[in-house]
Design an enzyme around this catalytic site. Structure first.
Site, short mmCIF file in Angstrom:
data_model
loop_
_atom_site.label_atom_id
_atom_site.label_comp_id
_atom_site.label_asym_id
_atom_site.label_seq_id
_atom_site.Cartn_x
_atom_site.Cartn_y
_atom_site.Cartn_z
N PRO A 1 18.72 -26.88 -34.30
CA PRO A 1 19.22 -28.26 -34.34
C PRO A 1 18.85 -28.95 -35.64
O PRO A 1 17.72 -28.81 -36.14
CB PRO A 1 18.51 -28.91 -33.14
CG PRO A 1 18.18 -27.77 -32.23
CD PRO A 1 17.88 -26.61 -33.14
N GLU A 2 19.80 -29.68 -36.21
CA GLU A 2 19.56 -30.43 -37.43
C GLU A 2 19.50 -31.92 -37.08
O GLU A 2 19.44 -32.28 -35.90
CB GLU A 2 20.63 -30.09 -38.46
CG GLU A 2 20.68 -28.59 -38.77
CD GLU A 2 21.77 -28.19 -39.76
OE1 GLU A 2 22.12 -29.01 -40.63
OE2 GLU A 2 22.28 -27.06 -39.66
N LYS B 1 14.12 -33.21 -38.73
CA LYS B 1 14.35 -32.44 -37.51
C LYS B 1 13.20 -32.59 -36.51
O LYS B 1 13.22 -31.96 -35.45
CB LYS B 1 14.52 -30.96 -37.87
CG LYS B 1 15.61 -30.68 -38.90
CD LYS B 1 15.62 -29.22 -39.29
CE LYS B 1 16.53 -28.96 -40.47
NZ LYS B 1 16.52 -27.55 -40.89
N ARG C 1 20.77 -16.21 -44.61
CA ARG C 1 21.78 -16.96 -43.88
C ARG C 1 23.11 -16.75 -44.59
O ARG C 1 23.28 -15.79 -45.30
CB ARG C 1 21.40 -18.45 -43.83
CG ARG C 1 20.23 -18.74 -42.92
CD ARG C 1 19.79 -20.19 -43.00
NE ARG C 1 18.62 -20.34 -43.82
CZ ARG C 1 17.93 -21.47 -43.92
NH1 ARG C 1 18.32 -22.54 -43.25
NH2 ARG C 1 16.86 -21.56 -44.68
#
Length: 282
Positions: free
Chosen positions: A2-3, A61, A268
């Site tokens: 989650p950002e 975050k 990523r």
């Protein structure tokens, strides 16, 4: 993971239901969920019992619940952490259970167990009270005291890739891989460009793009690619339907029609338009 928008959705949901409530029962179901609390599960449970939740906070975050004694429960959602109000559908991943004085059940559910809770004292940093473990985290673009000009100056001194700097939580917080790609696409900047080689005006545009895209995502409940990110009611966000860059390899750019590409980046992926966001020359 989650950002900022996803964590802010959770914070707002908690604020509306737990502020002013007293913790009447606590149970730690898995010790890994409190591994960052060095004093251990028993200490965390004892200190939380009968505490009043006076508010909620967030930086980047990181999420926290402020308590009446001046401390805070720092919550890191990790890859799959959820803060849920009400009955838990699947107790296999229940890590911490809290009962409030009005009968509300607050649960920390974490399938991968990368997240967790810890208790920490609040400290004052640049005029704001934050938990001590969060003191090094920079302000995020949705913070009313975010200083865009100061961040631009910091970025101009960084001789490394601009995307890497967007992900550095000590430079600007809250931006993860998804919103970095979205911001770079909106600003027409390739993430492989050196931050020091981007003009101040363009860096300001990039930070504005980050602010705009995360505001848009927040309005749509955040981005959910699976069931791991949900709000406090267990509902998924739907900003994934509005993404312009992230996850769109092989699809036409929504702006110019060129085929979107994906490059490997720090274990990523980076998604970008080769026409709107040309890679820097080596």
């Amino acid at each position: 993971m989650p950002e900022l928008p996803e964590v802010e959705v959770v914070r707002r949901g908690l604020a509306a239901h737990v502020t002013g409530r007293t913790i009447s029962a606590v149970r730690v179901h898995h010790p890994r969920a409190v591994r960052r609390h060095e004093a251990g599960p028993a200490d965390l449970t004892a200190r939380l019992l009968d505490s009043v939740i006076t508010g909620t906070g967030r930086r980047g975050k990181y999420l926290w619940l402020t308590l009446g004694d001046g401390s805070a429960v720092v919550v890191h959602l990790g890859m799959s952490g959820q803060m849920l109000l009400g009955p838990v559908r699947n107790e296999n991943h229940l890590r911490i259970a809290v009962l409030l004085d009005d009968g509300t059940a607050l649960s920390f559910v974490d399938q991968r167990t990368f997240g967790g809770w810890m208790l920490a004292d609040l400290v004052t940093v640049d005029g704001s009270d934050v938990p001590a473990p969060v003191a090094h985290i920079a302000r995020d673009p949705l913070d009313p005291l975010f200083d865009r000009a100061a961040v631009v100056n910091v970025l101009r001194r960084k001789h490394s890739e601009i995307k890497r700097q967007l992900l550095d939580q000590t430079v600007v917080s809250g931006i993860g891989n998804i919103y970095a790609d979205e911001s770079l696409w909106r600003a027409k900047i390739n993430g492989a460009r050196l931050a020091s080689g981007v003009s101040k005006a363009k860096l300001a545009e990039l930070l504005d793009a980050a602010t705009d895209v995360m505001t848009d995502a927040l309005a749509q409940g955040g981005t959910s690619f699976d069931s791991l990110y949900v709000n406090v009611n267990g509902e998924s966000g739907y900003f994934d339907r509005s993404l312009d860059a992230y996850g769109r390899e092989g699809e036409p750019c929504r702006r110019c029609g060129a085929i979107m590409r994906r490059d490997k980046f720090m274990n990523r992926s980076s998604f970008y338009c080769p026409r709107c966001q040309p890679r820097p020359r080596v």
